[in-house]
Structures are given as structure tokens and as C-alpha cells.
Design an enzyme around this catalytic site. Structure first.
Site, mmCIF file in Angstrom:
data_model
loop_
_atom_site.group_PDB
_atom_site.id
_atom_site.type_symbol
_atom_site.label_atom_id
_atom_site.label_comp_id
_atom_site.label_asym_id
_atom_site.label_seq_id
_atom_site.Cartn_x
_atom_site.Cartn_y
_atom_site.Cartn_z
ATOM 1 N N ASP A 1 -63.858 40.187 55.276
ATOM 2 C CA ASP A 1 -63.064 41.291 54.760
ATOM 3 C C ASP A 1 -61.896 41.491 55.720
ATOM 4 O OD1 ASP A 1 -62.364 43.639 53.320
ATOM 5 O OD2 ASP A 1 -63.413 44.847 54.795
ATOM 6 N N LYS A 2 -60.871 42.237 55.318
ATOM 7 C CA LYS A 2 -59.739 42.482 56.221
ATOM 8 C C LYS A 2 -59.825 43.861 56.866
ATOM 9 C CE LYS A 2 -55.621 43.699 54.776
ATOM 10 N NZ LYS A 2 -55.339 44.925 55.573
ATOM 11 N N PHE B 1 -56.682 59.485 43.497
ATOM 12 C CA PHE B 1 -56.409 58.051 43.593
ATOM 13 C C PHE B 1 -57.599 57.269 43.041
ATOM 14 C CE2 PHE B 1 -56.684 53.955 45.648
ATOM 15 C CZ PHE B 1 -55.374 53.489 45.615
ATOM 16 N N GLY C 1 -58.854 43.664 49.369
ATOM 17 C CA GLY C 1 -58.330 44.393 48.219
ATOM 18 C C GLY C 1 -56.872 44.763 48.398
ATOM 19 N N ARG D 1 -56.173 41.525 46.542
ATOM 20 C CA ARG D 1 -56.490 42.348 45.367
ATOM 21 C C ARG D 1 -57.819 41.924 44.741
ATOM 22 N NH1 ARG D 1 -53.356 46.525 46.461
ATOM 23 N NH2 ARG D 1 -51.141 46.285 46.027
ATOM 24 N N ASP E 1 -67.438 45.378 56.480
ATOM 25 C CA ASP E 1 -67.837 46.647 57.100
ATOM 26 C C ASP E 1 -67.971 47.796 56.116
ATOM 27 O OD1 ASP E 1 -64.976 48.548 58.045
ATOM 28 O OD2 ASP E 1 -65.043 46.940 56.591
ATOM 29 N N ASP F 1 -68.207 45.636 50.483
ATOM 30 C CA ASP F 1 -68.533 44.283 50.963
ATOM 31 C C ASP F 1 -70.016 43.948 50.804
ATOM 32 O OD1 ASP F 1 -65.866 43.909 51.892
ATOM 33 O OD2 ASP F 1 -66.340 45.103 53.654
#
Length: 1129
Positions: free
Chosen positions: A483-484, A626, A761, A842, A868, A872
Site C-alpha cells: 500500500d502507499k 466525502f 487508491g 485508484r 496498514d 488493505d
């Protein structure tokens, strides 16, 4: 019964998607409505109109008895308006369809507040927390099944059972049963202990006491006082009123009726439910909040309808109905229409296992036990089995075939004489040591040692091994999917840049923003109050510096209002900001730093403090939160001083670019900020007249009570009235800091031959920038971007290009990835897995998991996923090895993972050192244990062949029992401490890991090499013992067994690369234990002969013949073809 116009049960005017304000008035049916119980069909219609905060996942609506609905509504449909008619028709259609496909049991419920009508406890599940896997009856059957589905254990069970057949009995029964019993006892003991601990935790949760409002106290109206009683959590039932205090765990799913906060709101912590650490706002039922005290709830003639329990924690459909106002006597007419119905949504509910973060609250139990959302969402992921275990199980089957072939061969050589089929089984039992049950014991103990070494490593503190069966898998990883946000980056946001079209403020020049803001407030306050608080910059055009301060004022004010952040005061008086997004907190902290501070926020009001110290008060009219689909959030506020209504919106540039007025700088500046690694948000606004807002409110309300396509209709109204020609105010750039040592970690892993994919994402520009800054992309490496693919030809063209340029880094967006996987799944994965790095942007959580599964399926290689956040978890569970980071997004990923670490850089040590060692050691240990079983079986074969193929045991009783335990176990197990290089070299030369990934440490080649060694040594020891045959058979046993034990001790010594103190001790102690046992086993050893010189020289010769050639071969190999690690020593 009188007419019931359905329009009265629609949504309140201020209740719209994403936001439900506190209504001042109740719903108003016809004045001639009399009190009474609310019909289920009306309740059904009311529930259908309930606002849903997020997009619901349910596809079916609940329906009550269609016949009842027909009798209630049949005569009056003609009098209804268009909206009501549409709703009734839709309801009737749904009713008829539900009648055709009616589920076996409807679990929806209507629960009355009045004690006599309380539901029976038997009707709903008890509120018992039960995480135990077993009970007294299922414990042994389930544990035995789990054990005997393994080939090893099943084989040994059959061998042990065969010893109860007199014709097959060989030696002591204990020698066959004891090892199996030991393994089973250890497993049963471990499972029993784990289940006992689970039972203790369950008991603790079930016995936790809660205060419940006692309805029996109210039978006498004169009675007063605290009408509560304490009951354990397990005795709570549907229909109970539960009083919760700060930091108390919510024991069941409750509808929130009252809170200690006058606004009727409270905060809950949901980290145990969804893994998110931010506090969530919950809203009490307005009618109940207005009551004078909690006790008044019991005097209320009311009921709550709750839909059937489902998994979705973001959706709840229900209604709150008041049948009679509690203040009326029997003869009085109600001053307000009854029954009064209010819709209930997920924001009115406290789910079980959440924690009340502040204040106190009263809740009404609607779901208990197995019907609570927390229990329904508890899933047990499939048990992961390591590749090493699969390979060893495969080898065990080969060894079983070898055993059967040997048995058949010996019986065949004897000419199938006599009861040959009995002899085959006796030989099978004699050779059963070929598949040693001690292999399972040794490997499991080894895994425990590796897990302990990982958790006690001071360089990777707080690392937790949650799946102890997988340490060896860490040494075979070829693909790392990361993941980023929060994994490669810290998820610590800081506002770095503000761009306003003609001017840009960097991090160093934020004091200029503060100065301009102070100027604007000074100017506006010295003039006509705060007339220009939300004035546009265009109105002050051509006034030089004052124009700039006005524009700064506009954008900062908008950023301070357009968010979902709530200030929370801690016990020590400090203020912390709570929000679902760290971006929003960073922006609000920035507005505070430049002088505009958020001091108060609830669902209807926002209060700011200006740089001058004055208070600015705004009323919240609408809130559009959101979502990942909309990628934007909006808010409609009214300035309480000037009365101006403004719509503010911020969001991602891809969606905001179409909403704001035409401009020539937004796209370019967004790209510039993305190249700097900043997360961008576009801020815009639109002023609304009272007339426009009133029209919007009316249309939005009509859209909100539709049964079909409600969300789409509401979004269309928002787009038509609000999201059109917004004034572009500015662009914010928020930095997400990189994790410590990310660059060096990725470089080491890439050098170790691990291909790294980043799945995020985030948008392409930001992800590309992070890929460059983290050195995921090598210097000067070409980055190929694939985005917005629409057709099959475009996909084919891109794949052809990639096929010819495999040295590039691929960056692909979620939409294009979806298209590639749908049209050319195999071709895409084949090409992508050859690339050195892939960045997918994305990505939805499902796409992340699908990518992990596809790589595993296509390449058959080991895949590790690291993340994290809660998004995920699916990816982590889909991987061969899942690593979770304890991060700011909560512990959900960490809890779902096989290994939990606290920062990304720990992955280097985990894989390159602990993973490599675990795999090497287990491979060596497994093969040596197999060798130990094979060598004694070869000796048995030689012995039986010489003695007329008789199925007689060479070693019996304690010799066989001691061989795999006392005499060899400690030295053999000491191999789990062996290492070929030290830690510094393993991390300095990650290429060593690449060598290991090829799987050459344990392969068919190495297995057959050990098979040959066992064949040679077993034959040599047995033949030489027979050559040196003495007068008694007893001497053959003593000579050959002593030679065998010494041979195994020498073989262990030859296998060790780096000596450890435990290894030396185990070798020496085992030798002395064997020497000592010679004295106490006179039935096997003639002490006079053993102490003679003849015995010593004969044993020495046999051991030299069996072991010395192997030492010579090993020496030659180390000179001719040395191992990669030995070149570094």
C-alpha cells in the site's frame, strides 16, 4: 380506522442524504388522527423513506403483510399526491414479489417501550459473546479431525492401531503409540489452553455489568429515585434501556435515545469494529433527547421498528414511533398529531463492541448476540499452509511409496511364501520409521523458535508473529505488494502550499497568509461589522493589496468551514481535532496556525475565532460528506450575522475541474503539486439566494422520499442547484511524509530479487511522484503510464508496447487495470510480472486482493502483501504472507495479518535475515530427520535380507524409542540455530536471498542426495557389523547401534556451518547420555563386551567407513563448487 395520509411519514425537510439535522417539529399526520398502535404498512412506508448516510449495500427492502397494507390503503390511493401514489404502487409491487419469494423467517422487529409488551427473551438470541471454537462435546472430535487430515498423522495412527493385531505386533506397543500420543497431547493441550483463554475472555465480557433502567419501578407513580439496576452483559435483552458511561464498551446494538450533551450527539470509537482510529459522531432520537430525564423514557408510549439484521455497519433502516404523548391522561385529546414517526439511520445507532468516547448516553437494545453487526462481521480467514509443509507432505507420500515397494520387494524375493500378505504388513510396520512422526514435532518446535527469535529481536521492536506456521515463507518471497499511504508514507499530513491562481504561498511564506488574513479581518471589523466576511475577491478588484487580503480571507474562511472536523477537549484541557481524514485535520490545523481557529462544531453550528479574537458563528444547513465515489465534500452554511447562505465544496481536481468556472491554471498547478508529491484539494464556493436555497430544499426533499433511484435523484438535484459554475478560490497542497528508511529498504529488497508493486487508491500523479521519491523507480528508468483506456484495441496496443520494453516501470489506473484484467487477463499478468516495478493507482480493496490472487495463480510464486489500513485487509488475507503495519489508520490490517510490524523498514530484517534463516534451517532439519529415519530402515532391510527375508525387528523396545528421542533429538534440533552468514553480511549482500528463493535448499535433487547418503551409510554400518560378526546376536545389536548413534552425531557436526554453544552442549550431553544408558540396558548391551578394546576398534572402523567418505566429498565440493555464502566468509 381513520385515514392516514402517508405524506406525514416522509423525511423531515432538513433531513437529506449525508446529513440529518435535528428537527424542531415532529411529523404531522391529519388532525383528526386518533392515538393508537401504528399499522405495520405505515411503518413500512416510513422506514422506506429513512435517510441513508452512505450508499446502502442492501438490495431488498423489508415488507410486512401485503394483505394488511391492501386493506389499509386500498380505499384512499386516489386521494394521494403523485409522490405518495408512486410510493404506494412501489410498495404494493414489492409486497407481491416478497409474497412470492418470502424468506422462511422474517427477522425484522417492532419493539415496544412499555414493559408488558417487552419481547420474550427466547424470541431473540441471548446477548452472549462466544469466541470459543469448541464445547465439551465437540472438542475431541474436531481436534482429532484437524490432526488426522494430515498424511503424517493418519499414517502413524494406522501403524499404531495395527499393533493391536497379534499377527502384526512387532516390539513394544509403546514405541509406536508414544510418539503419536505425544504429538496429539501437545496439540490437544495447546488447543485446550487457547480455548480456555478464549473462554476466560468471553466470560469477562459476558459478566461485565451495565446499568439498565428498571421498568418495574414505574408501576407506582409516587416512587422516585434512581430507577436502575445492574445486570451482566449476557442478560441484556432486546427492549432493555442501557445507560452507558464514558469509555464503556457498548454491549449490544443500541438505538441512541439520549445523551448527556444538550445537542443530542456523542462520539464513539470504532477501532475494534472497522479498524479506524477517528471518532465517529452519533445522534440521539430528537424526541427522546427533548425529554426532561432518562426516567421519562419508560413513561413513553413508543415503539421502535428495526429491519432484519445485516452485516453492513453503514446501513440501518428503522423508525421511531410515538403512539401517545406520555403527558396525556386518558380523557385528553393530543395537542400534536399521533402516531408520530421518525426515521432512524446508522447515525442513530451504537454498534456493539464500539466504545463511548465522551459523556454518557442511554440506548435501546435492538439486536443481541449473534445478530449484532460486530458478530456478523467476524470472519475467520482460511488457514494458511506454508509451501515447505506442502513440499514435505509430498516427500512423505514418496517415502510411503518407497516403504511399500521395499516391503513388497522383500516378500517377492522370499517367493511369496506362507502368509505373505501378513509379512508385507509386518515389513511396512518395521519400515514405518522412514516417515518419522518426529518430523512434525521438530518442525513445529522449530517454527516456535523462529517466531520467538523474530519477536525478541531488539532491532525490530513490537513485531508480532500472529501465524506461527509461516516463518519459512518469509524466506521465499518473490513479489511484494505494498500500500502507499501509511505504509510507504507516514500518513502524517502537513499543509505545504496554497495556490490562488495568480499567487502561490509556500511553507516558508505562510506568515504572509496570516498577515493578509489579519488585515482582512481588521478592515472588515473596522467597517460595517463583518459585511465582507464571505465577500468575493472580485468585489474588491483593482484595490491592490486589499484585493489580495480579501482573496486570502475568502479561501482561508472556506477551508475553515468546509470540513467534517470536530474539536474535542481532552482531560488535560488540550484540544485535539477528530476527523475521518488526516487531510482535513492538516488543513484545519493550518487555518489555526494562520489565525482562524475552529472552536466549536456540532451538526447544526460551526464557531470560529478570528485573528482579532472575535467569534464567527455559522449555521450548518446541509452537509454532503466525502465518499470514494463522489471524491468531494460540500457544506451549505448561513452566516448568522449577515444571513448570507454559501455553498462550499472541496474535492479532487478530476471532479472539481468540471464543476468550477472556466480557468487556465488549475490543471497545470495540480500536475506541478503532484510532481512534488503533494496531495491536492480544490476549494470552491457558490453564493445562494434565499429563493434558490428554498427551491433546492424542496426538490431535494422530493428526491429523498423516492423509493427507486433515490440516491441518483438526490445527486441530480445537488448537481443542478449547487454544483454548477462554482467560484474557484484556491488549491491546497498537503504533504504526506515518507516512512523512515523507505528508500534504502526498497533498494535492498529490489537487490534481493523481489519485484515490488505499489497498489494505492491515490491518483496517478501523486503515486508516480511517491514511486520516484521512494526509489521504487530506479534512476533514469522509463515510466510508462496507462490511464483511461476504453477499448480493446487500446489495451492491445499498450500490451504490445510493454512486451517490447520490459525494463520500464508501469503506472496504471484502476479503470484501465479493470479493463486489462477483463479482456487480456493472462497476457497482462504475464507481461506485468516480468516488469521490475508496477504502480496501480485508484485501486479498490477488491482490486488489490484480485491482483494478489492473480500473481499467485499465474506465477506460482510466493506473494507478500503489506498494508496498514482497513482497506488493505482483503489484500493481506489474499497473500501467501500478509504483513500489517500498526499505523494511524488503525490496527485492523495488523490484526488480520500473519506478521505485525511497526514500520516499513523492518521488512528488510524480517525477510532477508529471519525469513532466510527460517527457511534454510527448516529445510536442513526436515531432510536430516528424514535421513535419520531412512538410515535405520535401510539397516533393517539389510538385516532382513540376510536372515532369510524374515520380518523380525533389528532393534526393539527402548532402543527404537530412544533413537529418535534421547539419543539424537537434541543435536538434530540444534540445527535450528545454524546460520551460514552473520546478520550484517545477510543485509549487506541481499543477493544471498535471491539464491534462496530458487528453492534449491529443499528439492527433489537434495532429497535424493540424502536418500543415497542414507542408503550408503545404512548398508555400510549393517554389512560391516555382520562382517565383524561375533558369536552372539546381541553383539551385532550393540556394535551396529553404537555405530549408528555416533554416525548421526558426526553427521550433525558435518552439517553445522556456524557453531553455537547449545550445539556443542547437545552433542556432548547426548554422547554421555548414551554411554550412561549402556549400563542400564543389560538386555541390549553386554557390558563386558562394550567395555572391551574389541568393541571400541570395531565401532571406530564402522563409523570411519560410513562417515569419512562423506566428509571427503563435502571438502571437495566446498573447494570445487562453494556455496555463495561461503565466498563472503
Amino acid at each position: 380506522m381513520s385515514e392516514i395520509p402517508l405524506r406525514q411519514f416522509g423525511r423531515p425537510r432538513k433531513a437529506r442524504a449525508g446529513y440529518t439535522s435535528l428537527p424542531e417539529d415532529e411529523y404531522s399526520p391529519a388532525p383528526n388522527q386518533t392515538s393508537g398502535s401504528m399499522p405495520s404498512a405505515v411503518r413500512n412506508a416510513a422506514a422506506a423513506s429513512a435517510p441513508i448516510v452512505r450508499k446502502p449495500r442492501r438490495t431488498e427492502r423489508y415488507e410486512d403483510d401485503p394483505e394488511e397494507a391492501e386493506t389499509l390503503l386500498g380505499d384512499h390511493i386516489g386521494n394521494l399526491g403523485d409522490v405518495e401514489e408512486e410510493r404506494v404502487k412501489a410498495s404494493s409491487r414489492a409486497s407481491s414479489s416478497s409474497r412470492r419469494t418470502k424468506p422462511p423467517r422474517d427477522k425484522s422487529r417492532t419493539i415496544s417501550f412499555r414493559p408488558p409488551e417487552k419481547p420474550q427473551k427466547k424470541k431473540y438470541p441471548p446477548n452472549i459473546v462466544r469466541n470459543q471454537k469448541y464445547n465439551a462435546f465437540t472438542f475431541l472430535p474436531i481436534v482429532f479431525y484437524e490432526q488426522f487430515k494430515f498424511f503424517f498423522n493418519l499414517y502413524f495412527l494406522l501403524v499404531a492401531l495395527s499393533q493391536f493385531v497379534p499377527a502384526l505386533k512387532i516390539g513394544l506397543i509403546a514405541t509406536y503409540i508414544a510418539p503419536l500420543a505425544f504429538v496429539l497431547c501437545v496439540t490437544i493441550g495447546k488447543e485446550a489452553y487457547d480455548d480456555y483463554k478464549r473462554n476466560q475472555r468471553d466470560h469477562e465480557a459476558n459478566s461485565q455489568r451495565y446499568l439498565v433502567l428498571d421498568p418495574t419501578s414505574f408501576e407506582s407513580p409516587s416512587e422516585s429515585g434512581p430507577h436502575t439496576r445492574a445486570v451482566p452483559s449476557s442478560q441484556l435483552a432486546v427492549g432493555d434501556f442501557v445507560l452507558l458511561e464514558k469509555n464503556q464498551r457498548v454491549p449490544a446494538d443500541l438505538v441512541l435515545l439520549r445523551t448527556s450533551d444538550h445537542s443530542g450527539t456523542c462520539f464513539i470509537r470504532t477501532d475494534q469494529l472497522d479498524g479506524e482510529t477517528d471518532w465517529k459522531l452519533r445522534v440521539a432520537v430528537p424526541t427522546c433527547q427533548k425529554l426532561n430525564s432518562d426516567e421519562d423514557l419508560l413513561l413513553l408510549d413508543a415503539e421502535i421498528y428495526a429491519d432484519a439484521p445485516i452485516k453492513d455497519i453503514h446501513t440501518f433502516i428503522g423508525t421511531f414511533t410515538i403512539n401517545t404523548p406520555h403527558s396525556l391522561s386518558a380523557n385528553e385529546m393530543p395537542m400534536v398529531p399521533v402516531p408520530t414517526v421518525e426515521p432512524l439511520t446508522a447515525e442513530n445507532v451504537l454498534w456493539s463492541n464500539t466504545v463511548l468516547a465522551a459523556g454518557s448516553a442511554v440506548g435501546f437494545v435492538v439486536y443481541t448476540g449473534s445478530e449484532t453487526r460486530a458478530v456478523m462481521n467476524t470472519s475467520h480467514p482460511e488457514t494458511k499452509v506454508g509451501l515447505l509443509d506442502v513440499e514435505i507432505n509430498r516427500l512423505a507420500k514418496i517415502l510411503c511409496a518407497v516403504t511399500f515397494a521395499l516391503s513388497l520387494l522383500l516378500v517377492a524375493l522370499n517367493g511369496f511364501r506362507g502368509l505373505w500378505y501378513i509379512y508385507i504388513f509386518r515389513f511396512l510396520i518395521l519400515f514405518s520409521s522412514i516417515i518419522p512422526i518426529s518430523l512434525r514435532v521438530n518442525l513445529d518446535m522449530g517454527k516456535t523458535v523462529y517466531a520467538q527469535q523474530i519477536m525478541s529481536d531488539p532491532e525490530i521492536p513490537n513485531t508480532i508473529v500472529r501465524t506461527s506456521t509461516l516463518p519459512e515463507e518469509l524466506g521465499r518471497i518473490e513479489y511484494l505488494l505494498s500500500d502507499k499511504t501509511g505504509t510507504l508514507t507516514q500518513n502524517e499530513m502537513e499543509m505545504k502550499k496554497l495556490h490562488m491562481g495568480t499567487v502561490s504561498y509556500g511553507f516558508e511564506s505562510m506568515d504572509e497568509v496570516a498577515h493578509q488574513l489579519a488585515l482582512s479581518f481588521g478592515a472588515s471589523e473596522s467597517g460595517h461589522g463583518r459585511k465582507h466576511s464571505l465577500a468575493t475577491g472580485m468585489q474588491l478588484a483593482a484595490r491592490g493589496r486589499r484585493d489580495m487580503s480579501s482573496r486570502v480571507h475568502d479561501v482561508v474562511m472556506s477551508l475553515a468551514l468546509c470540513h467534517n472536523v470536530t474539536p474535542a477537549t481532552n482531560d488535560d484541557g488540550s484540544v485535539t481535532y477528530q476527523a475521518s481524514s488526516p487531510d482535513e485535520v492538516a488543513i484545519v490545523k493550518w487555518t489555526e496556525s494562520v489565525g482562524l481557529t475552529l472552536t466549536f462544531r456540532d451538526r447544526t453550528r460551526i464557531e470560529l475565532q478570528a485573528p482579532t479574537g472575535s467569534k464567527l458563528d455559522f449555521e450548518v444547513l446541509e452537509l454532503f460528506p466525502f465518499t470514494s465515489e463522489s471524491k468531494r465534500m460540500g457544506i451549505v452554511v448561513r452566516d448568522r450575522q449577515s444571513g448570507e447562505i454559501t455553498f462550499l465544496q472541496k474535492g479532487a481536481d478530476v471532479v472539481m475541474a468540471k464543476i468550477v468556472q472556466r480557468n487556465d491554471w488549475l490543471e497545470e498547478e495540480c500536475a506541478n503539486m503532484a510532481r512534488e508529491g503533494l496531495r491536492t484539494l480544490v476549494m470552491a464556493r457558490k453564493k445562494l439566494s434565499e429563493q434558490t436555497y428554498a427551491e433546492f430544499t424542496q426538490q431535494h426533499h422530493l428526491a429523498s422520499i423516492r423509493l427507486d433511484g433515490r440516491n441518483e435523484a438526490m445527486a441530480a438535484v445537488v448537481a443542478e442547484y449547487l454544483e454548477r459554475d462554482l467560484e474557484l478560490l484556491g488549491l491546497t497542497g498537503v504533504e504526506d511524509k515518507l516512512q523512515e528508511e523507505v528508500k534504502s529498504t526498497l533498494e535492498l529488497l529490489r537487490n534481493a530479487g523481489i519485484k515490488i508493486w505499489m497498489l494505492t487508491g491515490d491518483k496517478i500523479e501523486t503515486a508516480t511522484c511517491i514511486a520516484i521519491s521512494t526509489k521504487l523507480v530506479a534512476r533514469n528508468q522509463y515510466i510508462h503510464q496507462i490511464a483511461k483506456l476504453k477499448t480493446e484495441d487500446e489495451v492491445r496496443h499498450q500490451l504490445d508496447f510493454l512486451q517490447n520494453k520490459l525494463d520500464c516501470c508501469l503506472v496504471i489506473d484502476g479503470e484501465s487495470l479493470h479493463l486489462c484484467l477483463n479482456l487480456f487477463k493472462n497476457e497482462f499478468i504475464e507481461i506485468a510480472t516480468k516488469l521490475s516495478a508496477v504502480v496501480a493507482c485508484r485501486c479498490s480493496p477488491t482490486q488489490k486482493a484480485d491482483v494478489a490472487r492473480l500473481i499467485r495463480l499465474f506465477t506460482k510464486k510466493r506473494v507478500c502483501c503489506i498494508g496498514d489500513g482497513g482497506n488493505d485487509v482483503s489484500m493481506i488475507q489474499a497473500a501467501d504472507v500478509g504483513v500489517g503495519i500498526v499505523g494511524k489508520e488503525g490496527k485492523q490490517a495488523s490484526l488480520a495479518a500473519d506478521f505485525s510490524i511497526t514500520q516499513f523498514s523492518f521488512l528488510t530484517k524480517l525477510l532477508l535475515w529471519h525469513g532466510r534463516n527460517s527457511y534454510r534451517r527448516s529445510a536442513k532439519l526436515a531432510q536430516f530427520v528424514i535421513h535419520r529415519g531412512l538410515i535405520i530402515s535401510i539397516m533393517q532391510t539389510v538385516f532382513s535380507s540376510i536372515f532369510y527375508f524374515a520380518p523380525i525387528a533389528l532393534y526393539q523396545g527402548w532402543l527404537m524409542a530412544g533413537y529418535a528421542t534421547v539419543y539424537t533429538m537434541a543435536p538434530v534440533f540444534s540445527l535450528v540455530l545454524d546460520r551460514d552468514v552473520n546478520e550484517d553480511l545477510a543485509l549487506l549482500y541481499p543477493e544471498l536471498y535471491k539464491e534462496l528463493v530458487k528453492g534449491r535448499v529443499l528439492s527433489f535433487k537434495t532429497f535424493f542426495m540424502w536418500l543415497m547418503i542414507s542408503l550408503y551409510q545404512g548398508s555400510a554400518i549393517m554389512i560391516m557389523s555382520l562382517v565383524l560378526f561375533e558369536t552372539e546376536f546381541l553383539n551385532i545389536v550393540s556394535i551396529s547401534f553404537t555405530a549408528l548413534i555416533l554416525n548421526e552425531l558426526i553427521m550433525v557436526a558435518l552439517e553445522i556451518t556456524t557453531w553455537h554453544l547449545y550445539m556443542v552442549v547437545s552433542e556432548v550431553v547426548t554422547f554421555f547420555l548414551y554411554a550412561l544408558s549402556l549400563v542400564f540396558l543389560p538386555e541390549y548391551f553386554d557390558l563386558t563386551f562394550v567395555l572391551s578394546v574389541r568393541f571400541a576398534w570395531k565401532v571406530a572402523v564402522i563409523v570411519a567407513i560410513s562417515a569419512f567418505p562423506l566428509y571427503i566429498i563435502k571438502l571437495i565440493r566446498s573447494r570445487i563448487a562453494p556455496a555463495a555464502s561461503s565466498k563472503l566468509l
